[in-house]
Design an enzyme around this catalytic site. Structure first.
Site, PDB file in Angstrom:
ATOM      1  N   ARG A  46       0.886  -1.295   0.173  1.00 44.34           N
ATOM      2  CA  ARG A  46      -0.265   0.168  -0.404  1.00 44.34           C
ATOM      3  C   ARG A  46       1.165   1.448   0.046  1.00 44.34           C
ATOM      4  NH1 ARG A  46      -1.885   1.498   4.687  1.00 44.34           N
ATOM      5  NH2 ARG A  46      -1.876   0.152   5.791  1.00 44.34           N
ATOM      6  N   TYR A  98     -16.494  16.517 -15.191  1.00 49.27           N
ATOM      7  CA  TYR A  98     -17.427  14.945 -15.862  1.00 49.27           C
ATOM      8  C   TYR A  98     -17.784  14.851 -13.929  1.00 49.27           C
ATOM      9  CZ  TYR A  98     -16.608  10.065 -15.323  1.00 49.27           C
ATOM     10  OH  TYR A  98     -16.785   8.983 -15.119  1.00 49.27           O
ATOM     11  N   ASP A 170      -7.833  18.807 -14.025  1.00 47.36           N
ATOM     12  CA  ASP A 170      -8.180  17.536 -14.873  1.00 47.36           C
ATOM     13  C   ASP A 170      -7.625  16.871 -16.817  1.00 47.36           C
ATOM     14  OD1 ASP A 170      -9.440  14.960 -16.382  1.00 47.36           O
ATOM     15  OD2 ASP A 170     -10.803  15.089 -14.510  1.00 47.36           O
ATOM     16  N   LYS A 195      -9.164   6.229 -19.219  1.00 54.17           N
ATOM     17  CA  LYS A 195      -9.285   6.492 -21.240  1.00 54.17           C
ATOM     18  C   LYS A 195      -7.608   6.120 -21.748  1.00 54.17           C
ATOM     19  CE  LYS A 195     -12.770   7.421 -18.640  1.00 54.17           C
ATOM     20  NZ  LYS A 195     -13.095   8.536 -18.157  1.00 54.17           N
TER      21      LYS A 195
HETATM   22  C1  LIG Z   1     -13.483   9.224 -16.622  1.00 57.04           C
HETATM   23  C2  LIG Z   1     -13.599  10.783 -15.956  1.00 57.04           C
HETATM   24  C3  LIG Z   1     -13.351  10.335 -15.001  1.00 57.04           C
HETATM   25  C4  LIG Z   1     -12.951   9.063 -13.690  1.00 57.04           C
HETATM   26  O1  LIG Z   1     -12.153   8.438 -13.574  1.00 57.04           O
HETATM   27  P1  LIG Z   1     -12.205   7.222 -13.434  1.00 57.04           P
HETATM   28  O2  LIG Z   1     -11.052   6.267 -13.912  1.00 57.04           O
HETATM   29  O3  LIG Z   1     -13.558   6.457 -14.580  1.00 57.04           O
HETATM   30  O4  LIG Z   1     -12.770   7.030 -12.031  1.00 57.04           O
HETATM   31  C5  LIG Z   1     -12.380  12.234 -14.624  1.00 57.04           C
HETATM   32  N1  LIG Z   1     -12.412  12.793 -15.164  1.00 57.04           N
HETATM   33  C6  LIG Z   1     -12.508  12.704 -16.452  1.00 57.04           C
HETATM   34  C7  LIG Z   1     -12.463  13.609 -16.926  1.00 57.04           C
HETATM   35  C8  LIG Z   1     -13.024  11.697 -17.172  1.00 57.04           C
HETATM   36  O5  LIG Z   1     -13.612  11.126 -18.195  1.00 57.04           O
END
Ligand SMILES: *Cc1c(COP(=O)(O)O)cnc(C)c1O
Length: 377
Positions: A46, A98, A170, A195
């Site tokens: 961890r 998001y 982000d 993604k």
């Molecule tokens: C998918 C997404 C998230 C969340 O990520 P997860 O891996 O699904 O928890 C946060 N910000 C953006 C822009 C996203 O497309």
């Protein structure tokens, strides 16, 4: 090191113990100590795991930060970053952030006393008027989803510094291949690595990169204390995905440009949202801030019925949430990712029932365009 080289040779690209060129999956929870405290840098997974560390070093190098951290999902990364704040603190976020980020701020972190305000961060005045005495950070998402609005990171980071606030970005949609928020003045970069970084629809993961030793210490403390870490197998999958990020993003860019061109000339398409278009309201900021406009495109076909018709005929675009994978994906935000947003609010944001969002993949672009053509008829 240039960018494609860094994807492959950044971080810890070979295992120092064996020379293995593919960094090994250290599927291990604990480590033998020679005497109490006498360990080789790892005590418990961890706190730290060599495969996860190889990934954390890689994303640190790609974003040009001080330290990287890998989490079990993008939302776990976001939550850990918000745990840097205290009860009574306030954060400003992009209004069409998001959905999961909106949810964690307004339904979970609010219960712990972390307050949030959502504003159009592409408008500096709107940010300024939202700053309160207890504001601690500005969280930006750029480009946004699904309307691909762009915020000027450099400008916001400068404002944030003047007010002693952290800038959090982000960077999921652009990836470090196209956009480097830390170079533009941001303090923390977040990723849903689920993604583009993973890129193959096979792993859920999140990453955070910070730009100072103090933030690195604090975020490692949160990561180790709250424990939302990424496992070694998934860390390895991400390292593997990231090696091809450059060629994937370059190819995506070409495919997307051709598709945007096609959509713009089609009579059934009312409006196309893409930051690479000169008619996009934030195009000049995008041009200054990113090296590529990405593979996300939204377009309006006029009604829910038209959108349903398109979906029923399309072959190569898979109807699914998520984005950034080798396979092209299609979704209808108003009834999928953004369904939880009240209808009046959706109308304000421009998320109409006829709005269709695509994530352009790596199929032959001729096939993708032919597919859209027959489905739009
Ligand atoms: C998918 C997404 C998230 C969340 O990520 P997860 O891996 O699904 O928890 C946060 N910000 C953006 C822009 C996203 O497309």
């Amino acid at each position: 090191m240039k960018r494609k080289t860094k994807l492959i040779h950044g971080g810890i690209s070979t295992d120092p113990a064996t020379g293995a060129v593919s960094f090994p999956i250290y599927q291990v929870s604990t480590y033998k100590q020679e005497g109490v405290g006498g360990h080789k840098g790892y005590e418990y997974s961890r706190t730290g795991n060599p495969t996860r560390f190889a990934l954390e070093e890689l994303i640190k190098d790609l974003e040009g930060g001080e330290a990287g951290f890998a989490f079990g999902s993008g939302m776990a990364a976001m939550t850990a970053v918000m745990m840097l704040f205290n009860s009574g603190d306030h954060v400003i976020l992009t209004d069409d952030v998001y959905g999961g980020s909106f949810r964690v701020m307004t339904k979970v972190l609010n219960r712990l006393g972390i307050d949030s305000t959502f504003v159009d961060t592409s408008n500096l005045e709107a940010i300024i008027s939202a700053i309160k005495p207890n504001t601690k950070a500005i969280h930006l998402e750029t480009p946004t989803n699904p309307l691909l609005k762009i915020t000027d990171i450099e400008q916001v980071a400068k404002l944030a510094k003047e007010h002693g606030l952290l800038t959090i970005v982000d960077n999921t949609f652009s990836t470090p291949y196209w956009q480097n928020p830390i170079e533009l003045g941001a303090d923390i970069v977040l990723h849903s690595a689920t993604k583009y970084l993973g890129g193959h629809s096979d792993v859920v993961a999140g990453l955070a990169v910070v730009n100072s030793k103090k933030l690195a210490e604090d975020l490692h403390f949160v990561q180790n204390s709250t424990g939302g870490v990424l496992g070694p197998q998934d860390s390895w999958l991400l390292i593997r995905g990231i090696k091809t990020l450059g060629i994937r993003m370059e190819e995506t860019e070409k495919n997307t440009a051709a598709i945007v061109d096609f959509l713009q000339g089609h009579p059934a398409v009312k409006k196309v949202y893409y930051p690479g278009l000169e008619t996009h309201p934030n195009h000049s900021i995008a041009k200054k801030q990113v090296r590529g406009f990405g593979g996300m495109v939204s377009f309006d076909v006029g009604s829910a019925e038209n959108a349903d018709n398109l979906l029923s005929k399309i072959h190569y675009f898979t109807l699914a949430e998520s984005l950034g994978a080798v396979e092209s994906l299609i979704s209808v935000p108003a009834r999928m990712t953004h369904a939880s947003i009240p209808i009046e609010r959706r109308a304000e944001l421009g998320i109409t029932d006829g709005l269709v969002r695509i994530s352009v993949g790596l199929e032959d672009v001729e096939d993708l365009i032919d597919d859209l053509k027959q489905a739009l008829e």
